[in-house]
Enzyme design. Structure first.
Site, PDB file in Angstrom:
ATOM      1  N   ASP A   8      42.828  51.152  38.102  1.00 11.72           N
ATOM      2  CA  ASP A   8      42.390  50.509  39.348  1.00 11.72           C
ATOM      3  C   ASP A   8      43.211  50.889  40.586  1.00 11.72           C
ATOM      4  O   ASP A   8      44.448  50.952  40.514  1.00 11.72           O
ATOM      5  CB  ASP A   8      42.523  48.991  39.241  1.00 11.72           C
ATOM      6  CG  ASP A   8      41.965  48.411  37.963  1.00 11.72           C
ATOM      7  OD1 ASP A   8      41.314  49.127  37.201  1.00 11.72           O
ATOM      8  OD2 ASP A   8      42.192  47.208  37.727  1.00 11.72           O
TER       9      ASP A   8
HETATM   10  N1  DQQ Z   1      42.401  46.513  35.088  1.00  9.90           N
HETATM   11  C1  DQQ Z   1      41.322  45.577  35.099  1.00  9.90           C
HETATM   12  C2  DQQ Z   1      41.892  44.413  35.820  1.00  9.90           C
HETATM   13  C3  DQQ Z   1      43.291  44.375  35.358  1.00  9.90           C
HETATM   14  C4  DQQ Z   1      43.650  45.822  35.275  1.00  9.90           C
HETATM   15  C5  DQQ Z   1      40.092  46.134  35.710  1.00  9.90           C
HETATM   16  C6  DQQ Z   1      44.576  46.168  34.165  1.00  9.90           C
HETATM   17  O1  DQQ Z   1      41.204  43.221  35.560  1.00  9.90           O
HETATM   18  O2  DQQ Z   1      44.162  43.679  36.239  1.00  9.90           O
HETATM   19  O3  DQQ Z   1      39.901  47.477  35.391  1.00  9.90           O
HETATM   20  O4  DQQ Z   1      44.850  47.547  34.177  1.00  9.90           O
END
Ligand code: DQQ
Length: 601
Positions: free
Chosen positions: A62
């Site tokens: 992300d």
């Molecule tokens: N990736 C998710 C989120 C989390 C993160 C979404 C963990 O909900 O915080 O892709 O890598």
């Protein structure tokens, strides 16, 4: 009819897209006299991108805390410093800085999992610029008990333009796990905003123990003590866990400038709420109204009536997730980032040593109909253009295919406007087919002859056309109106069998009867095909892994038309794109003094 016959025969024997070649001499190409012959060579392997954001190595997911601070862009991202997968290390926040959102210098990680409140992972979060100009992070920590909690972090030295060091106060977590929330479903604080009462608000994703997916609102006066609103911002019993919420104001319909919460006032302001849905790994947004007295968000249109965000619109109908926007105070625009995961098997990307790219940063703004967002690659990407080829008025005949020559097809930017002289051959569409554009793209791929279309581009094509990714439109008639479908189809993108090769599709909300034309812009970057249809109304990002690129073959670019009528090309411009300096050794900003091991500037 003759064309129809030849295509049918062809279809019976061909293993690749079966289109009839028409002579490319029908086209008149104009080369740019200023054409630059510097190399676009990508030195990191054939699937490594040349201008999409990537760390030097390892896994990223992300986008986190993008911001414009003191004249520089900062980008943070979910990063595993120990390998190319998400799961073999506890995540950190990687950090890079840029002057132009295109060329990036890698810095040391902004945050690592080193405290009791994030020892099992520094997960996603956001940056907020406080009124005195200081940035602050809110992020999710996975604590020593594997509970998800929300933490705060501040720059150690806010006068460091590179914001290299971040301090996590020992009073974290600032928002512990509430009793009524599932312990591993409480995360992803948004950028905070201040209401008229002077209190800060932040949106946090959660799942109630009762089963509903929700977005909670917490309020604070100091970023340290937070109190939860009784009413969530969003709640749905049907959409499952939602992640990475983003709420932001937009300027009036058709205005391209961005807004931040501080500059958005008045009852008439529209807001956008975005949710990332875990179950579908897709992002959905809706335009609506937000009232900071009640902290209520009301979608302008809620067709399903049960807050099912899966019925909202998509930023991207392709392979992206966990998007996050920020207000760019430098250029007064709103910019969107999204993560595009790999779609080949894990052993392949472990062998490559990296995984995950970010889409090109996109400017986003409200379309003049007030219902949807328009998206366009930030203008700075155009600084990479070289070796332009242009085309003056041409036609692509029924069954025709024309190579776009003069640009290296693995690293290119193509803009084309198709004109449709006649619509009467449009195929009929029934109501069920309308519901699932992705499926429709699978059923009616580029090789399935249509009435009006399919017409578009074949990209990342091998010399023998065995491999190609098709990006195209197809016009249908439904209920006395015309519907334009946009697809990116990957079935022939690689001869390798182990790659995920779905069709992607979305409808384009334009009145084709009135405009009689539609534009397509496609950015090609080795393993990324990022396409903007109808001036950014419908966007599709796909990952492709053509084998010919691995064995030294060059990638070609074609226009095609597999409909029964002629399609005119009123404009075509294509450029090769230079490689940007993206976290590469020796390519950083002059003033970057310290960097991750092996990248000394
Ligand atoms: N990736 C998710 C989120 C989390 C993160 C979404 C963990 O909900 O915080 O892709 O890598």
């Amino acid at each position: 009819m003759a064309g129809h016959h030849r295509l049918a025969v062809c279809a019976a024997v061909a293993v690749h897209l079966c289109l009839l070649l028409s002579p490319s001499s029908a086209l008149r190409w104009l080369s740019d006299p200023k054409a630059d012959s510097t190399s676009t060579t990508n030195s990191h392997g054939s699937f490594r991108t040349a201008y999409h954001f990537q760390p030097t190595e390892n896994w990223q997911n992300d986008p986190n805390g993008p911001m414009y601070y003191n004249g520089k862009y900062h980008f943070f991202y979910q990063y595993n410093p120990f390998g190319a997968t998400w799961g073999n290390g506890n995540l950190s926040w990687g950090h890079s800085v840029s002057d132009d959102l295109v060329n990036w210098s890698a810095l040391d990680n902004a945050m690592d999992p080193d405290s009791s409140f994030d020892i099992n992972g520094v997960w996603s979060g956001s940056a907020t610029i406080l009124p005195d100009g200081t940035p602050v992070f809110l992020y999710t920590g996975i604590d020593a008990d594997n509970n998800q909690v929300q933490n705060v972090a501040f720059p150690k030295n806010a006068s460091d333009p590179l914001l290299r060091e971040w301090v996590k106060p020992s009073y974290n977590p600032v928002i512990p796990l509430p009793d009524d929330i599932v312990h591993d479903n409480f995360r992803d604080p948004s950028t905070a905003w201040r209401g008229a009462d002077g209190l800060w608000r932040v949106a946090v994703s959660a799942k109630f123990k009762t089963g509903a997916g929700t977005t909670l609102i917490y309020k604070s006066k100091d970023f340290r003590s937070w109190e939860r609103n009784a009413e969530p911002l969003y709640e749905s019993w049907v959409a499952g866990m939602v992640e990475c919420p983003d709420l932001f104001p937009v300027a009036e319909p058709g205005a391209e400038n961005g807004l931040d919460f501080a500059s958005a006032n008045g009852a008439g302001v529209r807001y956008v709420l975005k949710q990332s849905v875990m179950e579908t790994l897709s992002d959905y947004y809706v335009v609506g109204r937000y009232d900071d007295a009640s902290d209520n968000f009301t979608p302008a249109e809620d067709a399903a009536g049960d807050n099912d965000c899966r019925t909202w619109q998509r930023f991207d109908y392709g392979h992206v997730y966990a998007s996050k926007s920020f207000y760019d105070a430098g250029k007064k625009r709103r910019v969107l980032w999204s993560w595009a995961n790999e779609s080949d098997p894990e052993p392949n990307y472990i062998a490559r040593g990296w995984s995950g790219v970010q889409t090109v940063p996109r400017k986003i703004w409200l379309a003049s109909d007030g219902k949807q967002l328009l998206q366009w690659p930030i203008e700075e990407i155009e600084s990479l253009r070289k070796n332009r080829v242009g085309l003056l008025g041409a036609e692509v005949n029924a069954g025709g295919m024309n190579e776009i020559i003069g640009v290296a097809g693995a690293q290119a930017d193509v803009e084309v406007v198709f004109e449709i002289p006649a619509l009467e051959h449009a195929e009929n569409l029934d109501t069920n087919q309308l519901l699932d554009p992705q499926r429709l793209c699978g059923e009616k791929g580029a090789s399935v002859q249509g009435g009006v279309g399919p017409f578009g581009l074949l990209v990342l094509a091998s010399s023998d056309l065995q491999e190609h990714t098709s990006v195209f439109f197809r016009v249908f008639r439904h209920d006395g109106k015309y519907k334009v479908l946009m697809c990116t189809e990957l079935r022939r993108s690689t001869t390798r069998a182990d790659v995920y090769k779905p069709p992607y599709g979305g409808f384009v909300d334009i009145d084709i009867e009135k405009t009689r034309s539609i534009s397509l812009r496609t950015l090609i970057d080795h393993s990324v095909v990022e396409s903007y249809g109808g001036g950014g109304r419908t966007v599709i990002t796909a990952r492709a892994y053509p084998e010919h690129a691995q064995t030294g073959g060059s990638s070609h670019l074609y226009m095609f038309n597999n409909g029964t009528g002629v399609v005119k090309v009123s404009k075509l411009e294509a450029w090769e794109l230079k490689a940007a300096t993206v976290n590469v050794a020796g390519g950083g900003l002059a003033m970057v003094g310290s960097a991750r091991g092996g990248e000394v500037y």
